[in-house]
Design a protein around this motif. Sequence first.
Motif, PDB file in Angstrom:
ATOM      1  N   ALA A  51      43.227  28.238  40.671  1.00  0.00           N
ATOM      2  CA  ALA A  51      42.934  27.016  41.396  1.00  0.00           C
ATOM      3  C   ALA A  51      42.056  27.026  42.377  1.00  0.00           C
ATOM      4  CB  ALA A  51      44.132  26.126  41.709  1.00  0.00           C
ATOM      5  N   GLU A  52      42.262  28.012  43.414  1.00  0.00           N
ATOM      6  CA  GLU A  52      41.295  28.251  44.442  1.00  0.00           C
ATOM      7  C   GLU A  52      40.067  28.516  44.134  1.00  0.00           C
ATOM      8  OE1 GLU A  52      41.026  31.693  47.955  1.00  0.00           O
ATOM      9  OE2 GLU A  52      43.043  31.039  47.169  1.00  0.00           O
ATOM     10  N   ASN A  53      39.883  29.512  43.046  1.00  0.00           N
ATOM     11  CA  ASN A  53      38.594  30.257  42.351  1.00  0.00           C
ATOM     12  C   ASN A  53      37.880  28.877  41.944  1.00  0.00           C
ATOM     13  OD1 ASN A  53      37.079  32.792  42.365  1.00  0.00           O
ATOM     14  ND2 ASN A  53      37.255  31.960  40.349  1.00  0.00           N
ATOM     15  N   GLN A  54      38.723  28.189  41.026  1.00  0.00           N
ATOM     16  CA  GLN A  54      37.992  27.265  40.313  1.00  0.00           C
ATOM     17  C   GLN A  54      37.115  26.303  41.419  1.00  0.00           C
ATOM     18  OE1 GLN A  54      41.107  25.611  37.872  1.00  0.00           O
ATOM     19  NE2 GLN A  54      40.592  27.241  36.137  1.00  0.00           N
TER      20      GLN A  54
ATOM     21  N   TYR B 186      36.237  26.860  44.513  1.00  0.00           N
ATOM     22  CA  TYR B 186      34.959  27.667  45.011  1.00  0.00           C
ATOM     23  C   TYR B 186      34.053  27.465  43.957  1.00  0.00           C
ATOM     24  CZ  TYR B 186      32.321  31.726  46.788  1.00  0.00           C
ATOM     25  OH  TYR B 186      31.540  32.470  47.098  1.00  0.00           O
ATOM     26  N   TYR B 187      34.427  27.885  42.719  1.00  0.00           N
ATOM     27  CA  TYR B 187      33.185  27.851  41.737  1.00  0.00           C
ATOM     28  C   TYR B 187      32.525  26.473  41.818  1.00  0.00           C
ATOM     29  CZ  TYR B 187      30.610  28.536  37.415  1.00  0.00           C
ATOM     30  OH  TYR B 187      30.039  28.682  36.235  1.00  0.00           O
ATOM     31  N   ASN B 188      33.395  25.358  41.720  1.00  0.00           N
ATOM     32  CA  ASN B 188      32.818  23.996  41.444  1.00  0.00           C
ATOM     33  C   ASN B 188      31.960  23.539  42.738  1.00  0.00           C
ATOM     34  OD1 ASN B 188      33.957  23.687  39.044  1.00  0.00           O
ATOM     35  ND2 ASN B 188      35.839  22.599  39.576  1.00  0.00           N
ATOM     36  N   ALA B 189      32.410  24.004  43.991  1.00  0.00           N
ATOM     37  CA  ALA B 189      31.667  23.892  45.197  1.00  0.00           C
ATOM     38  C   ALA B 189      30.327  24.400  45.123  1.00  0.00           C
ATOM     39  CB  ALA B 189      32.518  24.071  46.526  1.00  0.00           C
ATOM     40  N   LEU B 190      30.169  25.694  44.633  1.00  0.00           N
ATOM     41  CA  LEU B 190      29.002  26.265  44.255  1.00  0.00           C
ATOM     42  C   LEU B 190      28.180  25.745  43.382  1.00  0.00           C
ATOM     43  CD1 LEU B 190      30.185  30.284  44.489  1.00  0.00           C
ATOM     44  CD2 LEU B 190      28.876  29.046  46.432  1.00  0.00           C
ATOM     45  N   ILE B 191      28.657  25.167  42.276  1.00  0.00           N
ATOM     46  CA  ILE B 191      27.938  24.619  41.392  1.00  0.00           C
ATOM     47  C   ILE B 191      27.189  23.139  41.880  1.00  0.00           C
ATOM     48  CG2 ILE B 191      27.826  23.209  39.235  1.00  0.00           C
ATOM     49  CD1 ILE B 191      27.716  26.171  38.723  1.00  0.00           C
TER      50      ILE B 191
ATOM     51  N   ARG C 187      51.504  33.232  42.161  1.00  0.00           N
ATOM     52  CA  ARG C 187      50.234  33.466  42.962  1.00  0.00           C
ATOM     53  C   ARG C 187      48.943  33.630  42.088  1.00  0.00           C
ATOM     54  NH1 ARG C 187      49.836  36.063  47.804  1.00  0.00           N
ATOM     55  NH2 ARG C 187      52.058  36.174  47.872  1.00  0.00           N
ATOM     56  N   GLU C 188      49.155  33.978  40.966  1.00  0.00           N
ATOM     57  CA  GLU C 188      47.915  33.947  40.090  1.00  0.00           C
ATOM     58  C   GLU C 188      47.501  32.611  39.851  1.00  0.00           C
ATOM     59  OE1 GLU C 188      46.232  36.909  39.415  1.00  0.00           O
ATOM     60  OE2 GLU C 188      47.892  37.960  40.403  1.00  0.00           O
ATOM     61  N   MET C 189      48.350  31.849  39.587  1.00  0.00           N
ATOM     62  CA  MET C 189      48.018  30.546  39.180  1.00  0.00           C
ATOM     63  C   MET C 189      47.388  29.750  40.366  1.00  0.00           C
ATOM     64  SD  MET C 189      48.591  30.140  35.992  1.00  0.00           S
ATOM     65  CE  MET C 189      48.360  28.048  35.734  1.00  0.00           C
TER      66      MET C 189
ATOM     67  N   LEU D  94      33.656  36.796  37.794  1.00  0.00           N
ATOM     68  CA  LEU D  94      34.218  37.887  37.689  1.00  0.00           C
ATOM     69  C   LEU D  94      35.914  37.834  38.148  1.00  0.00           C
ATOM     70  CD1 LEU D  94      34.611  40.941  37.075  1.00  0.00           C
ATOM     71  CD2 LEU D  94      33.856  41.409  39.528  1.00  0.00           C
ATOM     72  N   ARG D  95      36.203  36.989  39.287  1.00  0.00           N
ATOM     73  CA  ARG D  95      37.531  36.907  39.720  1.00  0.00           C
ATOM     74  C   ARG D  95      38.133  35.805  38.682  1.00  0.00           C
ATOM     75  NH1 ARG D  95      40.444  34.000  44.609  1.00  0.00           N
ATOM     76  NH2 ARG D  95      41.920  35.388  44.852  1.00  0.00           N
ATOM     77  N   GLU D  96      37.713  35.040  38.245  1.00  0.00           N
ATOM     78  CA  GLU D  96      38.071  34.135  37.058  1.00  0.00           C
ATOM     79  C   GLU D  96      38.644  34.973  35.927  1.00  0.00           C
ATOM     80  OE1 GLU D  96      39.032  30.202  35.376  1.00  0.00           O
ATOM     81  OE2 GLU D  96      38.134  30.675  37.165  1.00  0.00           O
TER      82      GLU D  96
END
Length: 128
Positions: free
Chosen positions: A100-103, A105-110, A94-96, A18-20
Amino acid sequence: MFSHTIRMLEQGLDYAALREKVIANNIANADTPNYKAKDVQFKAELVRAMHSLEAKRTNPKHLPFSHSMNEKFVVATKGNLVYNHNGNNVDIDREMSNLAENQIYYNALIERLNGNLTTLKTVIRGGK
């Protein structure tokens, strides 16, 4: 316990997905007049995570823990800032950075989910 871990990872992935979408929408509207940037509120996610904690009552006099897992993530508009002369408040840098931060986080969860599924597969095979 194993299913609880997978459920928590799934919720984290839902949050990151959702954040992505919200960040991508902000980037896409960086030049749209009067567009106000949005973000997924962390407080909603924190409350959700806290509600998923399991607590054991060791004494009948202890207060019971009750919670609802039906809460949704909250997407809030950042309306208090204006960066551009056209009323738009998207800060592309800030959005970029958020993207990057969200990606990460997502990869760590995967990776964690894959590790759990590998462990489950090993158990099903009898340790082989």
